[in-house]
Design a protein around this motif. Sequence first.
Motif, PDB file in Angstrom:
ATOM      1  N   THR A  49       0.832  -1.206   0.000  1.00 45.00           N
ATOM      2  CA  THR A  49       0.000   0.000   0.000  1.00 45.00           C
ATOM      3  C   THR A  49       0.862   1.250   0.000  1.00 45.00           C
ATOM      4  OG1 THR A  49      -0.096   0.180   2.422  1.00 45.00           O
ATOM      5  CG2 THR A  49      -1.776  -1.193   1.344  1.00 45.00           C
ATOM      6  N   SER A  59      -9.986  -4.773   4.074  1.00 45.84           N
ATOM      7  CA  SER A  59      -9.874  -3.425   4.616  1.00 45.84           C
ATOM      8  C   SER A  59     -11.099  -3.139   5.462  1.00 45.84           C
ATOM      9  CB  SER A  59      -9.768  -2.383   3.506  1.00 45.84           C
ATOM     10  OG  SER A  59      -9.679  -1.084   4.063  1.00 45.84           O
ATOM     11  N   HIS A  87     -10.618   3.185   1.464  1.00 44.97           N
ATOM     12  CA  HIS A  87      -9.687   2.222   0.868  1.00 44.97           C
ATOM     13  C   HIS A  87     -10.435   1.200   0.018  1.00 44.97           C
ATOM     14  CE1 HIS A  87      -6.503   3.006   4.255  1.00 44.97           C
ATOM     15  NE2 HIS A  87      -6.622   4.003   3.398  1.00 44.97           N
ATOM     16  N   ASP A 135     -11.195   2.810  -3.202  1.00 46.40           N
ATOM     17  CA  ASP A 135      -9.968   2.914  -4.003  1.00 46.40           C
ATOM     18  C   ASP A 135      -9.614   1.563  -4.622  1.00 46.40           C
ATOM     19  OD1 ASP A 135      -9.695   5.587  -3.450  1.00 46.40           O
ATOM     20  OD2 ASP A 135      -8.171   5.326  -1.887  1.00 46.40           O
ATOM     21  N   ASN A 136      -9.796   0.493  -3.862  1.00 46.78           N
ATOM     22  CA  ASN A 136      -9.503  -0.842  -4.391  1.00 46.78           C
ATOM     23  C   ASN A 136     -10.403  -1.162  -5.581  1.00 46.78           C
ATOM     24  OD1 ASN A 136      -7.591  -1.211  -2.374  1.00 46.78           O
ATOM     25  ND2 ASN A 136      -8.947  -2.398  -1.052  1.00 46.78           N
TER      26      ASN A 136
END
Length: 329
Positions: free
Chosen positions: A211, A287, A292, A295-296
């Motif tokens: 990350t 997560s 996040h 975003d993934n």
Amino acid sequence: MNHRPLGTTGYDVTEIGLGTWQLGGDWGDVTDEEGRDAVRAALDEGIDFLDTADVYGDGRSERLVGDVVDEYDAWDDVTVATKAGRRLDPHEADRYTEENLERFVDRSRENLGVDSLDLLQLHCPPTETYYRPETFDALANLRDDGKLSHFGVSVERVEEGLKAIEYPGVETVQIIFNPFRQRPANVFFREAKRRNVGVVVRVPLASGLLTGALSRDTDFPESDHRNYNREGDAFDVGETFAGVPFEAGLTAADELGAVVPEGTTLAQFTLRWILSFDAVSTVIPGSLNPEHIADNVAAASLPPLSSDQFQRVASVYDEHVREHVHDRW
């Protein structure tokens, strides 16, 4: 988000799924509501493949996943995979009996609140288990009894995956694969694709190394496996930082960061790299952070990597990582 077929299961699943180990524990303290919010965030982003296990928080992760899928009335739209076997103590191959597996399956069905499990995976059993046909016969019997719809395996080593897919009932293999664990891309991916076996990629971000958010000063909670399992004291060390020594992993991650295009995070670049392999059915980063998770999901829409980027990833692997992992897993 694009969907890919999950082997011969008949399920088409989103390229990015959600791993829910964090919901159960081993990543620091998490409240039930934080766990539910993570699943809600995933479903809101369109994710329709959730992976859990009966030992994540002693069933807590399964219960939280079941709560949210039920809350969203999404059982017809979401595929939930769980895992069984790690409750065995001692954890030995000859204890993967039909009686024990049925007991675990019944407990997972209760935790999730379902009559039949979508997908049950053996949870990284001892290597000897793959040479016991009676274990896979037991899974087939449980499928035929309607307690599960499909079964597969979660493996530590490439060789275990290759052996598992010799059994006709095994429809999926979950395996660690990322720029720090590249060996599956060779023989295993080729064989899985040839046999139309679904591939679920776990530990895609190497426990956070990929990350770009970790540093030599990062302090992990006492209850975080990145603190207590760096030497494999609790379970296979390959599950923590993908088996790469922390310092070496930080150096490699820094070098990979130089390859990442502007406007893209290292995590997104990593997920896009994984999805470049067409044998992969879905990737399950874990997560608890809704941002996040979003975003993934966005990583699946990034443009394909260039040949130069692939070569740079390979160079970093060869220089900093290969010696630590390649021949071990």
